[in-house]
Design an enzyme around this catalytic site. Structure first.
Site, PDB file in Angstrom:
ATOM      1  N   ALA A  24       0.871  -1.340   0.078  1.00  0.00           N
ATOM      2  CA  ALA A  24       0.124   0.001  -0.053  1.00  0.00           C
ATOM      3  C   ALA A  24       0.700   1.152   0.019  1.00  0.00           C
ATOM      4  O   ALA A  24       1.989   1.320   0.689  1.00  0.00           O
ATOM      5  CB  ALA A  24      -0.786  -0.042   1.279  1.00  0.00           C
ATOM      6  N   CYS A 109      -1.965  -9.605   5.915  1.00  0.00           N
ATOM      7  CA  CYS A 109      -1.780  -8.114   6.623  1.00  0.00           C
ATOM      8  C   CYS A 109      -1.841  -8.538   8.202  1.00  0.00           C
ATOM      9  O   CYS A 109      -2.493  -8.935   8.716  1.00  0.00           O
ATOM     10  CB  CYS A 109      -2.878  -7.149   6.246  1.00  0.00           C
ATOM     11  SG  CYS A 109      -2.550  -5.632   6.858  1.00  0.00           S
ATOM     12  N   LYS A 149      -2.439 -14.718  -1.281  1.00  0.00           N
ATOM     13  CA  LYS A 149      -1.403 -14.431  -0.405  1.00  0.00           C
ATOM     14  C   LYS A 149      -1.518 -14.542   1.011  1.00  0.00           C
ATOM     15  O   LYS A 149      -2.596 -14.077   1.675  1.00  0.00           O
ATOM     16  CB  LYS A 149      -0.750 -13.161  -0.750  1.00  0.00           C
ATOM     17  CG  LYS A 149       0.826 -12.787  -0.296  1.00  0.00           C
ATOM     18  CD  LYS A 149       1.361 -11.709  -0.893  1.00  0.00           C
ATOM     19  CE  LYS A 149       2.811 -11.505  -0.238  1.00  0.00           C
ATOM     20  NZ  LYS A 149       2.798 -10.853   1.049  1.00  0.00           N
ATOM     21  N   ASP A 213      12.358 -12.270   2.612  1.00  0.00           N
ATOM     22  CA  ASP A 213      14.218 -12.082   2.636  1.00  0.00           C
ATOM     23  C   ASP A 213      14.523 -12.418   1.285  1.00  0.00           C
ATOM     24  O   ASP A 213      15.571 -12.854   0.982  1.00  0.00           O
ATOM     25  CB  ASP A 213      14.570 -12.981   3.683  1.00  0.00           C
ATOM     26  CG  ASP A 213      14.181 -12.917   5.135  1.00  0.00           C
ATOM     27  OD1 ASP A 213      13.569 -11.639   5.164  1.00  0.00           O
ATOM     28  OD2 ASP A 213      14.383 -13.669   6.076  1.00  0.00           O
TER      29      ASP A 213
END
Length: 378
Positions: A24, A109, A149, A213
């Site tokens: 976002a 989130c 996701k 990562d």
């Protein structure tokens, strides 16, 4: 060099199998344009997270966020929702109005103001609710592929990704991306790539993408070799480094060295980014102001004094930005160590959840529409 199978997201072939993670305030059309330019148009570039309620209500800001450049193919949009009916309506709207070619759903989130309402990475714990949302999305998507996701789970005691992966397969989801952290970890510690490998073994029917990562093209290649995943999702690693997608193409295709731009080239990219933002927003000053958040990421590792960094962080016109940048030692080479971690690194957070959320994974009461907030994460 290891040869990797092209990634199929429904009818869309993504080669190399590299996806820009939705972030976002970051992965708007201008930033996606920069990343695509550096990659030569190769890869999949996903929009910012869009709340389904705001989309259905045709919120003005949301309608701007879903605008794609005419060169973006496929058009990929990420939705966030907690109410199955609203998610279904949003997906149907995208299909009926031809707003996108691919829909991704966010269940990753970790932001407290989302999880405290049962949204984001808290939601997969409620298995029936997750199933209902996925069912509505896939049913209403028609021929459009639906992906999702997610994170490993809420914390180490409440791991959800294997159950969520199986539900996704059963409901017709096309592919799954897994961030190898729990919500409690936020962005701290080290991503668990072993979990990505376990998910791939658990749901061999569909592609699994790994996230977490990936700071360089070599990291992406190593993740795929070590986990057997079908593709990678790159988030914080490209902050202030849109050329990372050129590196990823070079790494997967074995075609050459990675970009190590000097400060002069970085400054040029900064000005172009700010200009694209101004064109997109229809106001140069707004574009330069929005660009301020990117300044520290672009300049990471370069010898730029604190006073100059402060000046760059308050510019409000392209001429001002160019003038400030021209005062720097633009002959500096790419700094040693600047390819490492960037962006948020906070971790070990207590996950804020609705009262009694963890008592029963099959009791879905307590999830309300106000869990849909305009925020980010994954």
């Amino acid at each position: 060099m290891t040869a990797f199978t092209p990634l199929a997201i429904g009818p869309h072939i993504v080669q190399p199998p590299v996806v820009l993670a939705p972030m976002a305030g970051i992965t708007n059309a201008p930033f996606r344009t920069l990343c695509r330019e550096f990659s030569g148009g190769k890869g999949l570039f996903v929009s910012e997270m869009i709340t389904t309620r705001a989309l259905v209500e045709r919120n003005e800001k949301t309608m701007q966020l879903i605008r794609f450049d005419e060169t973006e193919k496929p058009r990929s949009i990420q939705l966030y929702g907690v109410d199955p009916v609203t998610v279904g309506k949003a997906v149907r709207m995208i299909v009926d109005e031809d707003l996108a070619d691919h829909i991704d759903l966010n269940f990753g989130c970790p932001v407290p103001k989302v999880t405290r309402k049962g949204g984001g990475s808290a939601l997969p714990y409620k298995r029936p609710l997750l199933r209902a949302i996925l069912n509505e999305a896939v049913t209403n998507a028609g021929d459009l592929p639906v992906t999702m996701k997610m994170r490993k789970g809420i914390d180490d005691d409440h791991i959800t990704y294997l159950d969520a992966g199986r539900i996704a397969v059963e409901e017709g989801v096309t592919a799954i991306a897994l961030h190898g952290r729990t919500a409690a970890q936020h962005y701290g510690g080290t991503a668990d790539w072993d979990a990505i490998a376990r998910l791939k073994e658990h749901v061999p029917e569909i592609p699994v993408l790994g996230n977490g990562d990936i700071w360089s093209a070599d990291d992406a290649l190593r993740m795929m070799r070590e986990t057997g995943c079908d593709g990678v999702v790159v988030g914080r690693g490209c902050l202030g480094r849109p050329w990372l997608f050129g590196d990823l193409v070079a790494g997967f295709e074995g075609t050459g060295a990675y970009a190590q731009p000097g400060l002069r080239e970085v400054a040029d990219a900064m000005v172009r980014h700010a200009r694209l933002l101004g064109e997109w927003l229809g106001d140069e000053a707004r574009g330069v102001i929005d660009f301020r958040k990117h300044v520290a990421w672009y300049l990471k590792g370069f010898a730029v004094g604190s006073e100059m960094r402060k000046k760059l962080a308050i510019t409000s016109s392209l001429d001002e930005l160019r003038a400030q940048l021209s005062e720097l030692d633009l002959d500096q080479p790419w700094p040693v160590g600047a390819d490492g971690p960037r962006g948020r690194t906070s971790g070990n957070n207590r996950v804020v959840l609705p009262d009694g959320w963890l008592k029963d994974p099959y009791d879905c009461a307590g999830v309300s529409e106000d869990a849909e907030l305009d925020t980010s994460g994954g």
